[in-house]
Write an enzyme that holds these catalytic residues in place. Structure first.
Site, PDB file in Angstrom:
ATOM      1  N   HIS A  65       0.853  -1.195   0.000  1.00 20.32           N
ATOM      2  CA  HIS A  65       0.000   0.000   0.000  1.00 20.32           C
ATOM      3  C   HIS A  65       0.888   1.243   0.000  1.00 20.32           C
ATOM      4  CE1 HIS A  65      -3.149  -2.850   1.784  1.00 20.32           C
ATOM      5  NE2 HIS A  65      -3.479  -2.583   0.536  1.00 20.32           N
ATOM      6  N   GLU A  68       1.818   3.564   3.095  1.00 22.86           N
ATOM      7  CA  GLU A  68       2.363   2.962   4.316  1.00 22.86           C
ATOM      8  C   GLU A  68       3.885   3.029   4.278  1.00 22.86           C
ATOM      9  OE1 GLU A  68      -1.634   0.182   4.404  1.00 22.86           O
ATOM     10  OE2 GLU A  68       0.299  -0.845   4.502  1.00 22.86           O
ATOM     11  N   ARG A 123      -3.427   4.556  -1.720  1.00 21.85           N
ATOM     12  CA  ARG A 123      -3.261   3.182  -1.197  1.00 21.85           C
ATOM     13  C   ARG A 123      -3.057   2.163  -2.324  1.00 21.85           C
ATOM     14  NH1 ARG A 123      -5.386  -0.420   3.088  1.00 21.85           N
ATOM     15  NH2 ARG A 123      -6.427  -2.233   2.197  1.00 21.85           N
ATOM     16  N   HIS A 193       3.141  -4.140   6.352  1.00 21.48           N
ATOM     17  CA  HIS A 193       2.156  -3.068   6.202  1.00 21.48           C
ATOM     18  C   HIS A 193       2.255  -2.109   7.391  1.00 21.48           C
ATOM     19  CE1 HIS A 193      -0.578  -4.767   2.962  1.00 21.48           C
ATOM     20  NE2 HIS A 193       0.195  -5.812   3.229  1.00 21.48           N
ATOM     21  N   GLU A 267       1.967  -5.590  10.710  1.00 23.85           N
ATOM     22  CA  GLU A 267       1.470  -4.207  10.685  1.00 23.85           C
ATOM     23  C   GLU A 267       2.337  -3.408  11.640  1.00 23.85           C
ATOM     24  OE1 GLU A 267      -1.377  -2.322   9.706  1.00 23.85           O
ATOM     25  OE2 GLU A 267      -2.306  -3.768   8.388  1.00 23.85           O
TER      26      GLU A 267
HETATM   27  N1  LIG Z   1      -5.251 -11.202   4.157  1.00 30.58           N
HETATM   28  C1  LIG Z   1      -5.133  -9.962   4.734  1.00 30.58           C
HETATM   29  N2  LIG Z   1      -4.171  -9.749   5.643  1.00 30.58           N
HETATM   30  C2  LIG Z   1      -4.019  -8.543   6.220  1.00 30.58           C
HETATM   31  C3  LIG Z   1      -4.860  -7.481   5.915  1.00 30.58           C
HETATM   32  C4  LIG Z   1      -4.701  -6.141   6.583  1.00 30.58           C
HETATM   33  C5  LIG Z   1      -4.116  -5.081   5.651  1.00 30.58           C
HETATM   34  C6  LIG Z   1      -3.781  -3.875   6.489  1.00 30.58           C
HETATM   35 SE1  LIG Z   1      -3.306  -2.301   5.565  1.00 30.58          SE
HETATM   36  C7  LIG Z   1      -5.113  -4.695   4.544  1.00 30.58           C
HETATM   37  O1  LIG Z   1      -6.176  -4.158   4.859  1.00 30.58           O
HETATM   38  O2  LIG Z   1      -4.803  -4.963   3.364  1.00 30.58           O
HETATM   39  C8  LIG Z   1      -5.862  -7.669   4.948  1.00 30.58           C
HETATM   40  C9  LIG Z   1      -5.989  -8.914   4.365  1.00 30.58           C
HETATM   41 CL1  LIG Z   1      -7.219  -9.188   3.178  1.00 30.58          CL
HETATM   42 ZN   LIG Z   2      -1.496  -2.137   4.055  1.00 34.00          ZN
HETATM   43 ZN   LIG Z   3      -2.579  -1.352   7.443  1.00 30.59          ZN
END
Ligand SMILES: Nc1ncc(C[C@H](C[SeH])C(=O)O)cc1Cl
Ligand SMILES: [Zn+2]
Ligand SMILES: [Zn+2]
Ligand SMILES: [Zn+2]
Ligand SMILES: [Zn+2]
Length: 305
Positions: A65, A68, A123, A193, A267
């Protein structure tokens, strides 16, 4: 110029990768695994002591993203930490003697450039969507893991737009192809992330527990408790769905279902005070603290043979 305590521009990161590979040719080799939508290279740095035989590997990516920025900084910090402490730090030395680490410092290059030049809060990717002026797909909703069933949108203007199909984004396809090609040696997948200080593992696309839930939780707890005791930073561990939110199409879930057992989303800082706008002054503490964790949870004996 490039700095480990700055949010470097893409061109600074690109030249840094070239110079790292050139000046550490015994430890680092550079591979372009494909190009982005706007034609920028997706560069993987392979870190590890050259050895005759193929070693098991860990794959780590940053910059899914665009906004980030601490994620991008972390991968740069990690590469430097690994090559500069190899030989002196026992954990890194034993890790790199036994395993290779593939690092993709910037996955979503087009988005990162756009977040520097135009919109700091961008993003998604920067691909064109048919029938609308809204650009981009959320690459972390674009993988073939419960694709677009939950926590993702079919609206191209949404921040969590899942794309037209799994791997519709060239960036997703390039990454998936690389991991599929190397899946026999890749033992762990870690995608970096921000923010909210969490160590997530499958599944996010369902509340069902992963087959390896107990072990994944144990390894995650070991990593985050190491951090807490060393630096007081609290990382919460758990499956994605209950720990952050249910969402489908993520790269960690996809890698796990492909067979990469140790699959995590890290994260980084912070918990909301600055959020994505984490000041550059906080890069040093974040990366130093968190790279300790990377060492611990990558202990080869924990990843199985
Ligand atoms: N499989 C996954 N693992 C972590 C996340 C959290 C991240 C945090 Se920015 C997102 O929303 O893409 C989201 C998904 Cl779909
Ligand atoms: Zn992210
Ligand atoms: Zn995040
Ligand atoms: Zn500079
Ligand atoms: Zn900048």
């Amino acid at each position: 110029a490039h700095s480990y305590t700055k949010y470097n521009t893409w061109s600074e990161i690109e030249s840094w990768m070239n110079s790292m590979a050139t000046s550490n040719s015994d430890m680092i080799s550079k591979e372009v695994i494909g190009n982005t939508y706007e034609g920028r290279p997706m560069v993987v740095l392979k870190i590890g002591k050259k050895s005759g035989s193929t070693k098991p590997a860990i794959f780590m990516d940053c910059g899914f993203h665009a906004r980030e920025w601490i994620s991008h900084a972390f991968c740069q910090w990690f590469v430097n930490e690994a090559v500069t402490t190899y030989g002196s730090d026992s954990q890194i030395t034993s890790l790199l003697d036994q395993m290779d680490v593939f690092v993709l410092p910037v996955f979503n290059v087009d988005g990162y450039v756009f977040s520097h030049t135009s919109n700091r809060m961008w993003r998604k990717t920067r691909s064109r969507n048919a029938g609308t002026s809204c650009l981009g797909t959320d690459p972390n909703r674009n993988f073939n893991a419960g694709w677009c069933t939950i926590g993702a949108s079919t609206n191209p203007c949404s921040e969590t737009y899942c794309g037209t199909a799994p791997e519709s984004e060239i960036e997703s396809k390039n990454l998936a192809d690389f991991i599929r090609k190397n899946k026999s040696i890749i033992k762990a997948y870690i995608t970096i992330h921000s923010y909210s200080q969490l160590l997530l593992f499958p599944y996010s696309y369902t509340y069902d527990l992963a087959a390896d839930h107990d072990e994944l939780l144990e390894v995650a707890k070991g990593a985050s408790s190491a951090l807490r005791s060393l630096y007081g930073t609290v990382y919460t561990s758990g499956p994605g769905a209950p720990t952050i939110y249910p969402a489908a199409g993520g790269s960690d879930d996809w890698a796990y279902d492909l067979g990469v057992k140790y699959s995590y989303t890290l994260e980084l800082r912070d918990e909301g005070q600055y959020g994505f706008l984490l000041p550059e002054s906080q890069i040093k503490p974040t990366c130093r603290r968190t790279s300790i964790k990377m060492r611990n949870c990558q202990d080869p004996c924990q990843l199985g043979s």
